[in-house]
Scaffold this active site. Structure first.
Site, PDB file in Angstrom:
ATOM      1  N   HIS A 151      27.416  22.374  -2.009  1.00 27.24           N
ATOM      2  CA  HIS A 151      27.704  23.566  -0.310  1.00 27.24           C
ATOM      3  C   HIS A 151      28.156  24.673  -1.077  1.00 27.24           C
ATOM      4  O   HIS A 151      28.852  25.780  -1.209  1.00 27.24           O
ATOM      5  CB  HIS A 151      28.812  23.392  -1.091  1.00 27.24           C
ATOM      6  CG  HIS A 151      29.412  22.022  -0.748  1.00 27.24           C
ATOM      7  ND1 HIS A 151      30.302  20.922   0.335  1.00 27.24           N
ATOM      8  CD2 HIS A 151      29.519  20.943  -1.853  1.00 27.24           C
ATOM      9  CE1 HIS A 151      30.093  19.764  -0.500  1.00 27.24           C
ATOM     10  NE2 HIS A 151      29.516  19.423  -0.883  1.00 27.24           N
ATOM     11  N   SER A 273      14.383  49.919   6.672  1.00 27.39           N
ATOM     12  CA  SER A 273      15.619  49.834   7.881  1.00 27.39           C
ATOM     13  C   SER A 273      15.089  51.404   8.534  1.00 27.39           C
ATOM     14  O   SER A 273      14.558  52.590   7.853  1.00 27.39           O
ATOM     15  CB  SER A 273      16.613  50.329   7.296  1.00 27.39           C
ATOM     16  OG  SER A 273      17.478  50.981   8.461  1.00 27.39           O
ATOM     17  N   LYS A 279      17.258  50.393   2.299  1.00 25.17           N
ATOM     18  CA  LYS A 279      16.938  48.424   2.683  1.00 25.17           C
ATOM     19  C   LYS A 279      15.899  48.381   2.263  1.00 25.17           C
ATOM     20  O   LYS A 279      14.373  49.358   2.848  1.00 25.17           O
ATOM     21  CB  LYS A 279      17.379  48.775   4.060  1.00 25.17           C
ATOM     22  CG  LYS A 279      18.989  48.763   4.104  1.00 25.17           C
ATOM     23  CD  LYS A 279      19.525  47.639   4.197  1.00 25.17           C
ATOM     24  CE  LYS A 279      19.263  46.605   4.634  1.00 25.17           C
ATOM     25  NZ  LYS A 279      19.972  46.436   5.815  1.00 25.17           N
ATOM     26  N   ASN A 281      13.938  44.698   3.728  1.00 20.53           N
ATOM     27  CA  ASN A 281      14.711  43.635   4.167  1.00 20.53           C
ATOM     28  C   ASN A 281      13.366  42.258   3.851  1.00 20.53           C
ATOM     29  O   ASN A 281      12.411  42.532   4.380  1.00 20.53           O
ATOM     30  CB  ASN A 281      14.677  43.888   5.857  1.00 20.53           C
ATOM     31  CG  ASN A 281      15.924  45.049   6.048  1.00 20.53           C
ATOM     32  OD1 ASN A 281      16.609  44.988   5.413  1.00 20.53           O
ATOM     33  ND2 ASN A 281      15.630  45.690   7.446  1.00 20.53           N
ATOM     34  N   GLU A 286      13.459  35.642   6.856  1.00 19.57           N
ATOM     35  CA  GLU A 286      13.979  35.393   7.493  1.00 19.57           C
ATOM     36  C   GLU A 286      13.119  34.532   9.086  1.00 19.57           C
ATOM     37  O   GLU A 286      13.502  33.784   9.328  1.00 19.57           O
ATOM     38  CB  GLU A 286      14.609  36.610   7.730  1.00 19.57           C
ATOM     39  CG  GLU A 286      15.507  36.909   7.352  1.00 19.57           C
ATOM     40  CD  GLU A 286      16.148  39.027   7.807  1.00 19.57           C
ATOM     41  OE1 GLU A 286      17.259  38.868   8.253  1.00 19.57           O
ATOM     42  OE2 GLU A 286      15.328  39.888   7.436  1.00 19.57           O
TER      43      GLU A 286
END
Ligand code: ARG
Length: 450
Positions: A151, A273, A279, A281, A286
């Site tokens: 969970h 970014s 940043k 990423n 993803e």
């Protein structure tokens, strides 16, 4: 002369023509045509001189396709007609003999079967490479604890090697599925079925099957031209494999966040970014997370195209191509990207250990201690639940809770790492078991799929 009195509507041509995407089938189309020409000569349908002329012409066509000097003309509906058109330009009217005892229906089924088999074998190679990398990274992090989650809540600590090896077993099952595609789904040669009923010439389908690497010939000409099961099977295998990779991608996204801080992904696999200079990423992770559903979509889409389709060939079946080609490209890129990221990932031993050292994570172990002393598990679960509530509401570690239940043995259990090493059951996270598992994974990877 033609059956048609008026030219085709431009929009009809746009929806009907497949050359823009089926051009990539040319290697399979040429292989099938060469085998077919040889077979026709062996049964006396063509003379040896005609066969040689066709083979010479196919070599010339291949050179143009390979070197990208092949010009697609406006009337080239698909790769099969384009190859025959160019062949005939190059060798003259004998080019028109290649299509004797053949239809585009058995031709395209054969081309697609050959293509699918090749791509399934390539997927196996890529899977082997990724699994091999995961095994090496696991071997380098044998005893690095991190929390295991259920969970997405910290549940029980495990070793990083154990966690990474979970993906290896998924990939080994994927490999079995692609092996099935390459050897069972693609087993029988469609060519020789003609349009649907067989052909009016003497053929030797076994000869063609052997040349093209099929185990046998499709025993029913109607099934031969209607069958696209092998595409469904490939898409299914790809959808499952990409679903596995999506879970890996999702974990890399979480683990590389500042909140987790378990891993740093290689710069070569990250972007910045356009506005926030701090940043970094995890785009590739993803995208790995996001790619599976489109292949699941291709699978369900093509199920839809085949659903309730009357036998035999229907133009609906041309929809197999973009579905399969997109899946092939998506899977290939995803397997390569997953490997690149895992290969260059730098794990943070301290961050992972700190997350795994919260002693609440040992609650099950305390309950198991009471069970070993004879208490029913349900009762032990209740007692430890009460201890945890006390720890949480006072904001203190479990070890600092004042309770008669927490005797010396229980408190010493709360000292780290014994939580992991006590999971010494088969397949468990104790380091001896993980070492055994690592050897099992190495052996399974080295053994060819059967
Ligand atoms: N381009 C077609 C396809 O991909 C080839 C088969 C055409 N057959 C036919 N009877 N129109 O399915």
């Amino acid at each position: 002369m033609s059956r048609f009195a008026e030219p085709q509507h431009p929009a009809f041509r746009a929806i009907h023509f497949s050359i823009d995407f089926d051009r990539r089938l040319w290697p399979q189309d040429l292989a099938g045509s060469r085998a077919h020409a040889r077979m026709l000569a062996s049964t006396g349908v063509l003379t040896d001189a005609e066969r040689d002329e066709l083979l010479r012409g196919l070599d010339l066509v291949e050179t143009e396709l390979r070197e990208d000097t092949f010009t697609i003309l406006p009337d080239d509906e698909d790769i099969h007609l384009a190859v025959e058109r160019r062949l005939t330009e190059l060798v003259g009217p004998v080019g028109g003999k290649l299509h004797t005892a053949r239809s585009r229906n058995d031709q395209v089924a054969t081309d697609m079967a050959l293509f699918t088999r090749g791509e399934a074998l390539l997927a196996i190679e890529r899977i082997d490479a990724l699994a091999g990398t995961l095994i090496e990274v696991a071997a380098a992090h044998l005893d690095w604890p991190l929390p295991g989650y259920t969970h997405l809540q910290r549940a029980q600590p495990v070793y990083l090697a154990h966690h990474l090896l979970a993906y290896v077993w998924m990939l080994l099952r994927d490999r079995e599925r692609f092996h099935f595609v390459a050897t069972r789904s693609v087993a029988n040669l469609p060519l020789g079925a003609g349009a649907l009923a067989g052909v009016n010439f003497p053929t030797d389908r076994g000869l063609v099957a052997r040349e093209l690497g099929f185990a046998g010939v499709a025993p029913n000409s109607i099934d031969a031209v209607s069958n696209r099961d092998f595409i469904l099977d490939y898409l299914g295998a790809a959808a499952t494999c990409l679903t596995h990779l999506s879970r890996l991608g999702a974990e890399l996204v979480l683990w590389s966040s500042s909140e987790f801080g378990f891993v740093r992904l290689p710069d070569a696999w990250s972007s910045g970014s356009s506005i926030m200079p701090q940043k970094k990423n995890p785009d590739a992770a993803e995208l790995l997370r996001a790619k599976a559903p489109r292949v699941v979509g291709s699978l369900t889409g093509f199920y839809g195209a085949l659903h309730a389709l009357p036998l035999t060939y229907n133009k609906d079946m041309q929809e197999d191509k973009e579905a399969l080609f997109d899946a092939v490209d998506t899977l290939d890129l995803s397997l390569v990207a997953a490997r690149g990221m895992i290969d260059g990932a730098v794990f943070d031993r301290e961050r992972m250990a700190a997350a795994a050292s919260d002693d609440l994570i040992a609650a099950t172990d305390i309950a198991d201690l009471y069970v070993k002393r004879g208490m029913p598990f349900r009762e032990a679960h209740g007692i430890v639940g009460g201890l945890v509530r006390e720890a949480v509401s006072n904001g203190i570690p479990l070890a600092e809770v004042q309770s008669e239940h927490l005797d010396a043995e229980a408190r010493s259990l709360l000292a780290q790492s014994s939580w992991l090493e006590s999971k010494d059951s088969e397949g468990g996270t104790a380091s001896g078991r993980v070492r055994t598992q690592l050897e099992l994974a190495r052996a399974a990877l080295a053994a060819p799929p059967a």
